[in-house]
Design a protein around this motif. Structure first.
Motif, PDB file in Angstrom:
ATOM      1  N   VAL A  36       1.214  -1.098  -0.264  1.00  0.00           N
ATOM      2  CA  VAL A  36       0.653  -0.086  -0.035  1.00  0.00           C
ATOM      3  C   VAL A  36       0.800   1.101  -0.133  1.00  0.00           C
ATOM      4  N   GLY A  37       0.156   2.192  -0.506  1.00  0.00           N
ATOM      5  CA  GLY A  37       1.268   3.847  -0.182  1.00  0.00           C
ATOM      6  C   GLY A  37       0.970   4.457  -1.689  1.00  0.00           C
ATOM      7  N   ARG A  38       0.622   5.785  -1.548  1.00  0.00           N
ATOM      8  CA  ARG A  38       0.397   7.037  -2.013  1.00  0.00           C
ATOM      9  C   ARG A  38       0.108   6.376  -3.809  1.00  0.00           C
ATOM     10  N   SER A  39      -0.457   7.042  -4.285  1.00  0.00           N
ATOM     11  CA  SER A  39      -0.506   7.548  -5.594  1.00  0.00           C
ATOM     12  C   SER A  39       1.621   7.740  -6.314  1.00  0.00           C
ATOM     13  N   GLY A  40       1.510   7.046  -6.872  1.00  0.00           N
ATOM     14  CA  GLY A  40       3.576   6.856  -7.307  1.00  0.00           C
ATOM     15  C   GLY A  40       4.430   6.764  -6.675  1.00  0.00           C
ATOM     16  N   SER A  41       4.129   6.008  -5.297  1.00  0.00           N
ATOM     17  CA  SER A  41       4.836   5.359  -4.325  1.00  0.00           C
ATOM     18  C   SER A  41       6.140   4.568  -4.708  1.00  0.00           C
ATOM     19  N   GLY A  42       5.758   3.614  -5.659  1.00  0.00           N
ATOM     20  CA  GLY A  42       5.806   3.133  -6.682  1.00  0.00           C
ATOM     21  C   GLY A  42       5.730   1.265  -6.392  1.00  0.00           C
ATOM     22  N   LYS A  43       4.620   1.449  -5.623  1.00  0.00           N
ATOM     23  CA  LYS A  43       4.136   0.527  -5.998  1.00  0.00           C
ATOM     24  C   LYS A  43       4.309  -1.111  -6.775  1.00  0.00           C
ATOM     25  N   THR A  44       3.677  -0.381  -7.599  1.00  0.00           N
ATOM     26  CA  THR A  44       3.391  -1.485  -9.050  1.00  0.00           C
ATOM     27  C   THR A  44       4.717  -2.049  -9.919  1.00  0.00           C
ATOM     28  N   THR A  45       5.634  -0.229  -9.424  1.00  0.00           N
ATOM     29  CA  THR A  45       6.935  -0.540 -10.347  1.00  0.00           C
ATOM     30  C   THR A  45       7.869  -1.857  -9.685  1.00  0.00           C
ATOM     31  N   PHE A  46       7.355  -2.061  -8.284  1.00  0.00           N
ATOM     32  CA  PHE A  46       8.168  -2.970  -7.356  1.00  0.00           C
ATOM     33  C   PHE A  46       7.806  -4.197  -7.390  1.00  0.00           C
ATOM     34  N   LEU A  47       6.352  -4.227  -7.952  1.00  0.00           N
ATOM     35  CA  LEU A  47       5.476  -5.364  -8.579  1.00  0.00           C
ATOM     36  C   LEU A  47       5.685  -5.928  -9.278  1.00  0.00           C
ATOM     37  N   ARG A  48       6.441  -5.593 -10.653  1.00  0.00           N
ATOM     38  CA  ARG A  48       7.207  -5.571 -11.953  1.00  0.00           C
ATOM     39  C   ARG A  48       7.986  -6.088 -11.704  1.00  0.00           C
ATOM     40  N   ALA A  49       8.560  -6.174 -10.639  1.00  0.00           N
ATOM     41  CA  ALA A  49      10.206  -6.762 -10.648  1.00  0.00           C
ATOM     42  C   ALA A  49      10.180  -8.127 -10.805  1.00  0.00           C
ATOM     43  N   PHE A  50       9.265  -8.491 -10.096  1.00  0.00           N
ATOM     44  CA  PHE A  50       9.147  -9.850  -9.517  1.00  0.00           C
ATOM     45  C   PHE A  50       8.968 -11.009 -10.929  1.00  0.00           C
ATOM     46  N   ASN A  51       8.375  -9.860 -11.666  1.00  0.00           N
ATOM     47  CA  ASN A  51       8.474 -10.771 -12.979  1.00  0.00           C
ATOM     48  C   ASN A  51       9.161 -10.191 -14.224  1.00  0.00           C
ATOM     49  N   ARG A  52      10.269  -9.497 -14.070  1.00  0.00           N
ATOM     50  CA  ARG A  52      10.839  -9.006 -14.910  1.00  0.00           C
ATOM     51  C   ARG A  52       9.813  -7.815 -16.007  1.00  0.00           C
ATOM     52  N   LEU A  53       9.254  -7.786 -15.830  1.00  0.00           N
ATOM     53  CA  LEU A  53       8.030  -6.608 -16.404  1.00  0.00           C
ATOM     54  C   LEU A  53       9.013  -5.179 -16.350  1.00  0.00           C
ATOM     55  N   ASN A  54       9.642  -5.591 -15.588  1.00  0.00           N
ATOM     56  CA  ASN A  54      10.101  -3.606 -16.340  1.00  0.00           C
ATOM     57  C   ASN A  54      11.036  -3.526 -17.212  1.00  0.00           C
ATOM     58  N   GLU A  55      11.487  -4.298 -16.927  1.00  0.00           N
ATOM     59  CA  GLU A  55      12.768  -4.779 -18.295  1.00  0.00           C
ATOM     60  C   GLU A  55      12.092  -4.637 -20.025  1.00  0.00           C
ATOM     61  N   GLU A  56      10.951  -4.386 -19.884  1.00  0.00           N
ATOM     62  CA  GLU A  56      10.238  -4.224 -20.821  1.00  0.00           C
ATOM     63  C   GLU A  56      10.523  -2.446 -21.749  1.00  0.00           C
ATOM     64  N   HIS A  57      10.783  -1.815 -20.409  1.00  0.00           N
ATOM     65  CA  HIS A  57      11.235  -0.650 -20.994  1.00  0.00           C
ATOM     66  C   HIS A  57      12.542   0.080 -21.087  1.00  0.00           C
ATOM     67  N   THR A  58      12.922   0.175 -22.379  1.00  0.00           N
ATOM     68  CA  THR A  58      14.189   0.496 -21.581  1.00  0.00           C
ATOM     69  C   THR A  58      14.177   1.716 -21.496  1.00  0.00           C
ATOM     70  N   GLY A  59      15.434   2.055 -20.455  1.00  0.00           N
ATOM     71  CA  GLY A  59      15.818   2.819 -19.803  1.00  0.00           C
ATOM     72  C   GLY A  59      16.012   2.405 -18.378  1.00  0.00           C
ATOM     73  N   CYS A  60      15.153   1.015 -17.965  1.00  0.00           N
ATOM     74  CA  CYS A  60      14.702   0.858 -16.632  1.00  0.00           C
ATOM     75  C   CYS A  60      16.013   0.207 -16.695  1.00  0.00           C
ATOM     76  N   GLN A  61      16.595   0.680 -15.065  1.00  0.00           N
ATOM     77  CA  GLN A  61      17.753   0.067 -14.350  1.00  0.00           C
ATOM     78  C   GLN A  61      17.533  -0.555 -12.619  1.00  0.00           C
ATOM     79  N   THR A  62      17.838  -2.398 -13.325  1.00  0.00           N
ATOM     80  CA  THR A  62      17.202  -2.788 -11.896  1.00  0.00           C
ATOM     81  C   THR A  62      18.411  -2.649 -10.760  1.00  0.00           C
ATOM     82  N   SER A  63      19.068  -2.795  -9.986  1.00  0.00           N
ATOM     83  CA  SER A  63      20.183  -3.404  -8.896  1.00  0.00           C
ATOM     84  C   SER A  63      19.595  -4.045  -7.567  1.00  0.00           C
ATOM     85  N   GLY A  64      20.694  -4.643  -7.392  1.00  0.00           N
ATOM     86  CA  GLY A  64      20.770  -5.129  -6.024  1.00  0.00           C
ATOM     87  C   GLY A  64      20.290  -7.036  -6.142  1.00  0.00           C
ATOM     88  N   GLU A  65      19.780  -7.515  -4.817  1.00  0.00           N
ATOM     89  CA  GLU A  65      19.728  -8.953  -5.334  1.00  0.00           C
ATOM     90  C   GLU A  65      18.090  -9.122  -4.726  1.00  0.00           C
TER      91      GLU A  65
END
Ligand SMILES: Nc1ncnc2c1ncn2[C@@H]1O[C@H](COP(=O)(O)OP(=O)(O)OP(=O)(O)O)[C@@H](O)[C@H]1O
Length: 252
Positions: A36-65
């Motif tokens: 949960v969290g305010r609109s734009g707080s990054g929830k969907t982006t975080f969720l989409r990391a689990f199936n690597r959906l963010n990587e469909e967007h050019t310009g996305c950089q992910t680090s960490g484990e």
């Protein structure tokens, strides 16, 4: 308690703009974790990391484990299925805010991905279609019109069909991005009841804007603010709407 996922120092940026900042958390197996969290707080982006959906967007950089347990213990996401995104997404299924049924029959909506992505026989596909429709409580409602267009179903039925399509691929983890946002109260209640049954078989991670829904469903709750995970609560802590509202109320 076993974890289905471990996130360590996950940072996600789009075009060098940080959206998720250094998030560390554990997702328990066979429980419902709600973001949960305010609109734009990054929830969907975080969720989409689990199936690597963010990587469909050019310009996305992910680090960490990010480590996932898809049946053989926790493994680095990048190592799972030798890095095959398609194989990963079969096991980490996702349901979106608005039902995205395909413009084909109810039956084909479920059978088509199975034909394309698995080597199952026609008979096995038929069994999976029937089982997944049963799992979402749709079989008894629509078994006599399986070959009519899926778009003729109600919004709630369409969302349950989309859930059945994901379940037919036999995932381990379900990602749900505001799955009831476009549904009326009754259809939402139906989906919530289903999730409470399905959690016995799947690990569920969902984004919700409804604090009452979050309170009803969450075994574990994570509050996001400006890309940071600022608070983690467990059911045992007593998750109340008042507590949540105070944690995410808009800044003055
Ligand atoms: N592909 C992208 N490219 C650039 N920026 C993006 C992209 N996807 C998301 N963002 C930005 O990331 C920020 C967080 O978006 P995100 O959808 O993760 O937030 P959210 O908490 O889920 O919001 P909401 O509750 O409104 O859905 C927003 O400022 C959004 O514009």
């Amino acid at each position: 308690m076993k974890n289905a996922a471990q996130v360590r120092h996950l940072t996600i940026a789009f075009d060098n703009k940080p959206i998720v900042n250094d998030v560390c958390l554990d997702i328990p197996s066979h429980q419902i974790s709600v973001l949960v969290g305010r609109s734009g707080s990054g929830k969907t982006t975080f969720l989409r990391a689990f199936n690597r959906l963010n990587e469909e967007h050019t310009g996305c950089q992910t680090s960490g484990e990010l480590c996932l347990d898809l049946g053989t213990g926790l493994e680095k996401q990048s190592d799972i299925y030798a890095g095959s995104v398609t194989a990963l997404r079969l096991r980490v299924g996702m349901l979106f805010q608005t039902p995205n049924v395909l413009p084909v029959s109810i039956w084909r909506n479920i059978a088509m991905p199975l034909e394309k992505l698995t080597n199952l026989s026609r008979e096995a596909i038929s069994q999976r279609v029937e089982k997944s429709l049963n799992d979402v409580g749709l079989w008894s409602e629509i078994h006599d019109r399986l070959h009519s267009p899926a778009t003729r179903l109600s919004g709630g039925q369409q969302q349950r069909l989309c859930l059945a399509r994901v379940l037919a691929l036999e995932p381990k983890i379900l990602l749900l991005d505001e799955p009831t946002a476009s549904l009326d109260v009754l259809a939402s209640k139906h989906i919530e009841q289903l999730l409470q049954q399905l959690v016995e078989r799947y690990t569920i991670i969902m984004v919700s804007h409804s604090l009452s829904q979050a309170c009803r469903l969450a075994n574990k709750l994570f509050v996001f603010d400006s890309g940071n995970m600022v608070k983690s609560l467990s059911k045992q802590d007593g998750i109340t709407e008042e507590k949540l509202a105070a944690l995410i109320e808009p800044r003055l």
